[in-house]
Write an enzyme that holds these catalytic residues in place. Structure first.
Site, PDB file in Angstrom:
ATOM      1  N   TYR A  32      43.534  32.586  37.110  1.00  0.00           N
ATOM      2  CA  TYR A  32      44.656  32.354  36.196  1.00  0.00           C
ATOM      3  C   TYR A  32      44.212  32.405  34.735  1.00  0.00           C
ATOM      4  O   TYR A  32      44.991  32.774  33.862  1.00  0.00           O
ATOM      5  CB  TYR A  32      45.303  30.983  36.468  1.00  0.00           C
ATOM      6  CG  TYR A  32      46.355  31.017  37.543  1.00  0.00           C
ATOM      7  CD1 TYR A  32      46.035  31.380  38.843  1.00  0.00           C
ATOM      8  CD2 TYR A  32      47.685  30.688  37.253  1.00  0.00           C
ATOM      9  CE1 TYR A  32      46.996  31.402  39.828  1.00  0.00           C
ATOM     10  CE2 TYR A  32      48.653  30.710  38.240  1.00  0.00           C
ATOM     11  CZ  TYR A  32      48.304  31.066  39.526  1.00  0.00           C
ATOM     12  OH  TYR A  32      49.273  31.091  40.504  1.00  0.00           O
ATOM     13  N   LYS A  63      36.965  32.174  49.906  1.00  0.00           N
ATOM     14  CA  LYS A  63      36.639  33.453  50.560  1.00  0.00           C
ATOM     15  C   LYS A  63      35.174  33.775  50.254  1.00  0.00           C
ATOM     16  O   LYS A  63      34.864  34.697  49.502  1.00  0.00           O
ATOM     17  CB  LYS A  63      37.559  34.559  50.027  1.00  0.00           C
ATOM     18  CG  LYS A  63      38.955  34.548  50.619  1.00  0.00           C
ATOM     19  CD  LYS A  63      39.101  35.268  51.957  1.00  0.00           C
ATOM     20  CE  LYS A  63      38.840  36.745  51.885  1.00  0.00           C
ATOM     21  NZ  LYS A  63      38.864  37.327  53.258  1.00  0.00           N
ATOM     22  N   ASP A  95      48.000  28.343  45.061  1.00  0.00           N
ATOM     23  CA  ASP A  95      49.368  28.793  44.778  1.00  0.00           C
ATOM     24  C   ASP A  95      50.001  29.367  46.052  1.00  0.00           C
ATOM     25  O   ASP A  95      51.120  29.016  46.424  1.00  0.00           O
ATOM     26  CB  ASP A  95      49.323  29.850  43.666  1.00  0.00           C
ATOM     27  CG  ASP A  95      50.710  30.360  43.296  1.00  0.00           C
ATOM     28  OD1 ASP A  95      51.623  29.527  43.185  1.00  0.00           O
ATOM     29  OD2 ASP A  95      50.867  31.582  43.135  1.00  0.00           O
TER      30      ASP A  95
HETATM   31  C1  IPM Z   1      53.504  27.399  40.907  1.00  0.00           C
HETATM   32  C2  IPM Z   1      54.121  28.607  40.290  1.00  0.00           C
HETATM   33  C3  IPM Z   1      53.360  28.990  39.020  1.00  0.00           C
HETATM   34  C4  IPM Z   1      51.931  29.333  39.427  1.00  0.00           C
HETATM   35  C5  IPM Z   1      53.996  30.113  38.212  1.00  0.00           C
HETATM   36  C6  IPM Z   1      55.413  29.792  37.820  1.00  0.00           C
HETATM   37  C7  IPM Z   1      53.176  30.446  36.987  1.00  0.00           C
HETATM   38  O1  IPM Z   1      54.163  29.645  41.215  1.00  0.00           O
HETATM   39  O2  IPM Z   1      53.368  26.374  40.205  1.00  0.00           O
HETATM   40  O3  IPM Z   1      53.182  27.431  42.090  1.00  0.00           O
HETATM   41  O4  IPM Z   1      51.641  30.481  39.792  1.00  0.00           O
HETATM   42  O5  IPM Z   1      51.094  28.446  39.355  1.00  0.00           O
HETATM   43 MG    MG Z   2      53.590  29.088  43.209  1.00  0.00          MG
END
Ligand code: IPM
Ligand code: MG
Length: 370
Positions: free
Chosen positions: A142, A193, A250
């Site tokens: 991220y 992984k 996620d």
């Molecule tokens: C989550 C969401 C977010 C992420 C998005 C909205 C950026 O999917 O909090 O799970 O990917 O973390």
């Molecule tokens: Mg999410």
């Protein structure tokens, strides 16, 4: 009486609608003298972009830094699909997580008895489910650099995202997972992984060491993240706490959400490290679901994930665990009574409640437990 600063960031789509149901609970708790909540509100996501051209303003970031807890709704929608990448709605959420240092994301997936029929999985697979995904939230792909699209000049472009983890980031999230496991069924499953990723090899190594040195009494297993996804739909009750990186967390938490009946059921807490002096952790509470622009404004949104996120704020930031328990019991009771928003309806329990009706019923059930 305890006094707390709450910042509401309702965001876009159904965000403001589900947040409205939390505000009713807060207003009632204030009126009853159960707590003293000082509340403020800001803009995030597309709504902030419309007002300031950014996904969150500096003034609202400062409010978030000062709050005892931030309550976050959801961001995004087709209206902002074309805005530049660095001011897209999601950038507001990612900045909050990063600047507040909210590295630990707790995503409990609990299947309420009344909802075992609403899951797309067989009832015996999900009934009584209670697992907790601990997702690393401020590192990994991220935020890793480089993160670019470059023109190779031959009609080709190259997109690059970078998965990076340093030892300390893995250590601190592992400790959160082990500590929480001790308060539950004492088992941690660490998902990565390592068979294809260097970060996975390091993750595995660090979690193994922290376990050996500090948490040998907790049961630890390592699982490949893809296998974990499969096991989650095969037999999810084998898990207690799953600890994993930002991206896998996620994905796995969306899978876990569906086990509980609907994405509209899953709350989350994002916590920073305790302050050395005050012991206070910065925190943000948000439902796992998104802004659902397709149903925004129709009254179909399920407010339970948002209300349960407020419950997590009571538990983890405000030392009001007893009220968190009451709120969970209120949710459970309303579901047992047969109230259903569209997302959690089933053949035996048809949709019969709007967002507001669900929120009102939960508040009423909470009041009867006061
Ligand atoms: C989550 C969401 C977010 C992420 C998005 C909205 C950026 O999917 O909090 O799970 O990917 O973390
Ligand atoms: Mg999410």
């Amino acid at each position: 009486m305890a006094s707390f600063n709450l910042l509401y960031l309702p965001g876009d789509g159904i965000g403001p609608e589900v947040m409205a149901e939390v505000k009713k609970i807060v207003a009632w708790m204030n009126a009853q003298g159960i707590a003293r909540f000082e509340t403020d509100q800001g803009l995030v996501g597309g709504s902030a972009h419309d007002a300031h051209g950014k996904a969150i303003s500096e003034a609202d970031m400062a409010k978030a830094q000062a709050a005892d807890a931030v309550l976050f709704g959801a961001v995004g929608g087709p209206k902002w699909d074309k805005v530049p990448y660095d001011v897209r709605p999601e950038a507001g959420l990612l900045r909050l997580r990063k600047d507040l240092g909210l590295f630990a994301n707790l995503r409990p997936a609990i299947c309420y008895p009344a909802l075992a029929d609403a899951s797309s999985l067989k009832k015996n697979v999900v009934e009584g489910l209670d697992i907790l995904i601990v997702r690393e939230l401020t590192g990994g792909v991220y935020f890793g650099e480089p993160k670019t699209i470059t023109d190779l000049g031959n009609g080709q472009k190259r997109g690059i995202d970078t998965q990076v983890y340093d030892t300390f980031e893995i250590e601190r999230i592992a400790r959160v997972a082990f500590d929480l496991a001790r308060t539950r069924r004492n088992k941690v499953s660490s998902a990565e992984k390592r068979n294809v990723m260097k970060t996975g090899v390091l993750w595995n190594e660090v979690v193994t060491r922290i376990h050996k040195e500090e948490y040998a009494s907790v049961q630890l297993e390592h699982v490949l993240a893809d296998n974990c996804a499969m096991q989650l739909v095969r037999w999810p009750k084998q898990y207690d706490v799953i600890v994993t990186d930002n991206l896998f967390g996620d994905v796995l938490s969306d899978v876990a959400a569906m086990l509980t009946g609907s994405l509209g059921m899953l709350p989350s807490a994002s916590l920073g490290a305790p302050d050395a002096k005050t012991k206070r952790r910065k925190s943000l509470y948000e439902p796992v679901h998104g802004s659902a622009p397709d149903i925004a404004g129709t009254g179909a949104a399920n407010p339970i994930a948002m209300i349960a996120s407020f419950g997590m704020a009571l538990r983890y930031s405000l030392a009001m665990g007893e009220w968190a328990d009451r709120l969970d019991a209120a949710i459970s009771a309303v579901l047992a009574d047969g109230l259903r928003t569209r997302d959690i309806a089933s053949e035996t329990a048809p949709a019969n409640a709007t967002t507001t009706q669900m929120g009102d019923a939960i508040l009423k059930a909470l009041q009867s437990r006061a």
